[in-house]
Scaffold this motif. Structure first.
Motif, PDB file in Angstrom:
ATOM      1  N   LEU B 194      42.155  36.803  27.527  1.00 18.89           N
ATOM      2  CA  LEU B 194      42.345  37.493  26.241  1.00 18.89           C
ATOM      3  C   LEU B 194      42.868  36.539  25.170  1.00 18.89           C
ATOM      4  N   ASP B 195      43.413  35.415  25.607  1.00 16.49           N
ATOM      5  CA  ASP B 195      44.066  34.502  24.658  1.00 16.49           C
ATOM      6  C   ASP B 195      43.231  33.271  24.321  1.00 16.49           C
ATOM      7  N   GLU B 198      37.467  30.454  24.406  1.00 17.08           N
ATOM      8  CA  GLU B 198      36.368  30.050  25.287  1.00 17.08           C
ATOM      9  C   GLU B 198      36.272  30.928  26.534  1.00 17.08           C
ATOM     10  N   TYR B 200      37.020  34.492  26.184  1.00 14.01           N
ATOM     11  CA  TYR B 200      36.849  35.901  25.775  1.00 14.01           C
ATOM     12  C   TYR B 200      35.703  36.571  26.523  1.00 14.01           C
ATOM     13  N   TRP B 201      34.586  35.847  26.619  1.00 14.78           N
ATOM     14  CA  TRP B 201      33.364  36.439  27.186  1.00 14.78           C
ATOM     15  C   TRP B 201      33.517  36.865  28.635  1.00 14.78           C
ATOM     16  N   PHE B 203      36.187  38.403  29.761  1.00 17.06           N
ATOM     17  CA  PHE B 203      37.068  39.570  29.882  1.00 17.06           C
ATOM     18  C   PHE B 203      36.270  40.862  29.858  1.00 17.06           C
ATOM     19  N   PRO B 205      37.036  44.986  30.074  1.00 24.15           N
ATOM     20  CA  PRO B 205      38.104  46.003  30.112  1.00 24.15           C
ATOM     21  C   PRO B 205      38.172  46.730  31.457  1.00 24.15           C
TER      22      PRO B 205
END
Lengths: 278, 278
Positions: B194-195, B198, B200-201, B203, B205
């Motif tokens: 989440l932080d 590079e 993000y993809w 993650f 939910p």
């Protein structure tokens, strides 16, 4: 429609306009080295670096998921398709990378149109698929065997163009490499397979029969490339008597094509910004 | 039936007798490092060397063609399946190596038995196939969701044993790795996704929802491993809080298993001995 961007250095080796009558396969010297920096050792170092760069690009390509990438490797026996897979693609993670090798169609495959089995293997979003031989074999082999008449060849080549255009229109970047070696070099490499115990397994007696029809294969390669070099799926003829140069040229073209896509890691969906994991 | 040979150093982490009631997942510390040489830097160097050794072995495996190799990677989200593919298998040529990633079954797949799609993806002769998740998800997910009753779970686990036995009897070497991380480590890794732009993809939910059911997942993992650790398809529990150690342990096991097969380059057929290429 993501037509691949190619480096200027290979323009003389590129066929990207269908019906290009100027293209003559015999005019390209298999010993040429258009991408070489000079020394073989230097070139090897550059290839190793390019293979690492391609790994970084492929990782981003896989994350990005906006495109698909299809790389076609064609060439006569011993032209270096396996070696290319090893040296150009050998640094990539087997995540989002897949090789599809094409042999003579099975009975079930022959009961369908020639693109049926090919279509099942094309890349999905984010994937890089390496065709080790391809649908072009379904033109080359029957033409040399004399089982496909002239009209049928033209029809098949047009079907290939339509198929590849559709793939391109739906997000596939297509790069086709023809690994171009001399007859003399092929003789040397076939003999190596017969002499080196670690290469016995690569020797196929059918390769000797195909070698006897060398000229016929060169002729149909030229005709097929002329007909199917398109802006959306260009052919790059790779002088491949030098293995190092072959790797260098393919890696150079691929890097340029991938870089020009503007790949990026997807952003975080807005609803996830600031979320803390408990 | 090629039952894989495992290194003695991992025997405490191996489940290879079905119905092994002694196996307790919670008894294995995710921070343990049974294969470590001591230092993290040293371990990294060893992993890099092992990855090169595995490339050599895989090349021979591909040439040999007597066996098939199926590697199953299981573990909760962020346990390091992708990282394993990169660091342990990243030096192999994409020739004879294939990754199959398993997501929730599609409607067409759900219309068949749960092994139908799996069977289509198993390795052919000479191939190494890496299962990124596997048929075990078809036990784990429905059990945690409460849609598979106790009897149906036992039936499914028995079906898996039968299926894997058949694969083994027909030449497939099967190695199953459970990447075992702590809940705390998972929290850290999810937060990183989440932080870090590079990451993000990566993650999803849904991973947070699965995390809420941590204990239920650990319980069904334990039950499934107890039931399906067999001589022909053993489970290796890999303490995986340390990424380097995870890679080291998997590479060590794989190398031993491949070496023990006595791989060889096939000999030249007698009729080809002494042939000269013209």
């Amino acid at each position: 429609m993501p037509a691949p961007t190619l480096p200027k250095s290979v323009s003389k080796f590129t066929v990207s306009q269908p019906g290009d009558k100027n293209f003559k396969l015999a005019a390209i010297d298999p010993a040429d080295k258009p991408c070489s920096s000079g020394g073989k050792t230097d070139d090897r170092v550059i290839v190793d670096q390019l293979a690492l760069d391609l790994d970084v690009l492929q990782n981003r390509f896989w994350a990005d998921k906006r495109f698909k990438l299809l790389v076609v490797l064609q060439g006569v026996d011993t032209s270096g398709k396996d070696g290319t897979l090893r040296h150009v693609f050998g640094r990539m993670t087997p995540l989002g990378v897949r090789t599809a090798g094409w042999k003579a169609p099975t009975e079930a495959e022959r009961a369908h149109d020639f693109l049926w089995r090919i279509h099942q293997a094309v890349p999905a979003a984010g994937e890089l698929v390496l065709f080790n031989r391809s649908h072009y074999e379904d033109v080359l082999v029957p033409v040399v065997a004399g089982t496909l008449d002239d009209e049928a060849v033209d029809e098949r080549l047009a079907q290939i163009n339509d198929f590849e255009r559709m793939l391109s229109q739906t997000g596939t970047v297509i790069l086709k490499f023809m690994l171009h070696i001399s007859k003399k070099e092929q003789g040397k490499r076939l003999q190596q397979r017969l002499d080196d115990p670690e290469k016995y397994w690569k020797f196929d007696p059918a390769d000797l029969q195909a070698r006897e029809k060398w000229d016929a294969y060169q002729a149909i390669y030229e005709r097929a490339i002329r007909a199917t070099g398109t802006p959306w799926a260009p052919w790059v003829i790779v002088p491949a008597d030098s293995k190092t140069h072959r790797n260098l040229m393919i890696a150079t073209v691929l890097k340029k094509a991938m870089e020009s896509l503007g790949l990026r890691f997807p952003p975080l969906p807005e609803e996830l910004v600031g979320v803390k994991v408990k």
